[in-house]
Design an enzyme around this catalytic site. Structure first.
Site, PDB file in Angstrom:
ATOM      1  N   CYS A  56       0.842  -1.191   0.000  1.00  0.00           N
ATOM      2  CA  CYS A  56       0.000   0.000   0.000  1.00  0.00           C
ATOM      3  C   CYS A  56       0.880   1.245   0.000  1.00  0.00           C
ATOM      4  CB  CYS A  56      -0.916   0.001   1.229  1.00  0.00           C
ATOM      5  SG  CYS A  56      -2.060   1.416   1.254  1.00  0.00           S
ATOM      6  N   ASP A  58       0.425   3.779   1.685  1.00  0.00           N
ATOM      7  CA  ASP A  58       0.396   4.329   3.051  1.00  0.00           C
ATOM      8  C   ASP A  58       1.824   4.568   3.579  1.00  0.00           C
ATOM      9  OD1 ASP A  58      -1.915   3.992   5.594  1.00  0.00           O
ATOM     10  OD2 ASP A  58       0.211   4.291   6.053  1.00  0.00           O
ATOM     11  N   ARG A  60       3.010   4.442   6.411  1.00  0.00           N
ATOM     12  CA  ARG A  60       3.418   3.672   7.599  1.00  0.00           C
ATOM     13  C   ARG A  60       3.917   2.262   7.303  1.00  0.00           C
ATOM     14  NH1 ARG A  60      -2.306   4.213  10.331  1.00  0.00           N
ATOM     15  NH2 ARG A  60      -2.786   3.722   8.147  1.00  0.00           N
ATOM     16  N   HIS A 112      -2.398  -4.036   4.973  1.00  0.00           N
ATOM     17  CA  HIS A 112      -2.168  -3.657   6.382  1.00  0.00           C
ATOM     18  C   HIS A 112      -3.490  -3.307   7.051  1.00  0.00           C
ATOM     19  CE1 HIS A 112      -2.672   0.796   5.895  1.00  0.00           C
ATOM     20  NE2 HIS A 112      -2.429   0.484   4.640  1.00  0.00           N
ATOM     21  N   CYS A 115      -6.154   0.099   6.888  1.00  0.00           N
ATOM     22  CA  CYS A 115      -5.957   0.653   5.536  1.00  0.00           C
ATOM     23  C   CYS A 115      -7.117   1.597   5.177  1.00  0.00           C
ATOM     24  CB  CYS A 115      -5.866  -0.479   4.514  1.00  0.00           C
ATOM     25  SG  CYS A 115      -5.516   0.112   2.841  1.00  0.00           S
TER      26      CYS A 115
HETATM   27 ZN    ZN Z   1      -3.469   1.165   2.961  1.00  0.00          ZN
END
Ligand code: ZN
Length: 223
Positions: A56, A58, A60, A112, A115
């Site tokens: 992803c 993202d 993190r 994750h 999400c």
């Molecule tokens: Zn995500």
């Protein structure tokens, strides 16, 4: 070549943010300079990663930190909610290069918990152009709606869809001509599905590893 005019950043916050990037890079350069192993000089000549990571976007979930790997060890593709869309030329190009040129041996599709893309796909709210991308996750929900709808807790519902989405994206990956041809040619290649727990850092194996096309079903598995 025309010179790009340097824009004077009068906005203080923007200036500080940019300066931090430059400062961070100087620290990294210092680290590279002090490295005595010679690996960065080696990396400057080329790469030979064994892993392809499809994760992803993202902020993190960084591939290297989560797998304890260093620069040069993981080839990475990231998009919203770690999707494998069969007509996504960016993903297909990364996959083709990773499998046929770099000859990676392990491919990890990593979702994750928490999400945002998956959570958004469970709602009926419009977010803009991203809704068309999220439709691919809504398709996963549609495939597993009986199970998802039976979960009452909203967080657990989203977490389960994260897991099911990883399973479906692993399947999508394995059905590509690129992966199936690699297996057909005898290339050792494993495709794994994992889910990241951001709070603990754990990479949780979803037990959906494929090393051949035998269990893809007669419609998807090429002869
Ligand atoms: Zn995500």
């Amino acid at each position: 070549m025309a010179k790009v005019k340097q824009i004077n950043m009068e906005n203080k916050d923007l200036k500080i943010g940019f300066d931090n990037i430059i400062k961070g890079n100087q620290e990294w350069m210092e680290f590279v300079k002090n490295d005595s192993t010679g690996r960065f000089q080696q990396l400057a000549k080329g790469q030979n990663p064994e892993i392809l990571w499809i994760g992803c976007a993202d902020s993190r979930v960084p591939a290297n930190e989560l797998t304890g790997t260093k620069p040069g060890e993981v080839f990475v593709h990231r998009n919203i909610a770690n999707m494998v869309v069969h007509s996504d030329m960016s993903l297909l190009s990364v996959l083709d290069y990773a499998v046929n040129v770099l000859k990676v041996k392990q491919i990890i599709v990593a979702g994750h918990y928490g999400c945002g893309g998956v959570a958004a796909s469970l709602s009926r709210t419009q977010y803009g152009i991203i809704d068309n991308w999220l439709s691919h996750i809504k398709d996963v929900y549609r495939l597993h709606s009986a199970e998802i709808d039976s979960i009452q807790d909203p967080e657990k519902k989203a977490d389960r869809l994260v897991e099911l989405n990883v399973h479906e994206q692993v399947f999508n990956l394995c059905t590509t001509s690129i992966i199936q041809n690699a297996w057909k040619n005898g290339q050792a290649l494993a495709v794994h599905g994992m889910v990241i727990n951001i709070g603990t850092g754990e990479l949780i194996d979803q037990g959906c590893t494929f090393t051949n096309n035998e269990s893809l079903g007669k419609v998807f598995a090429f002869k």
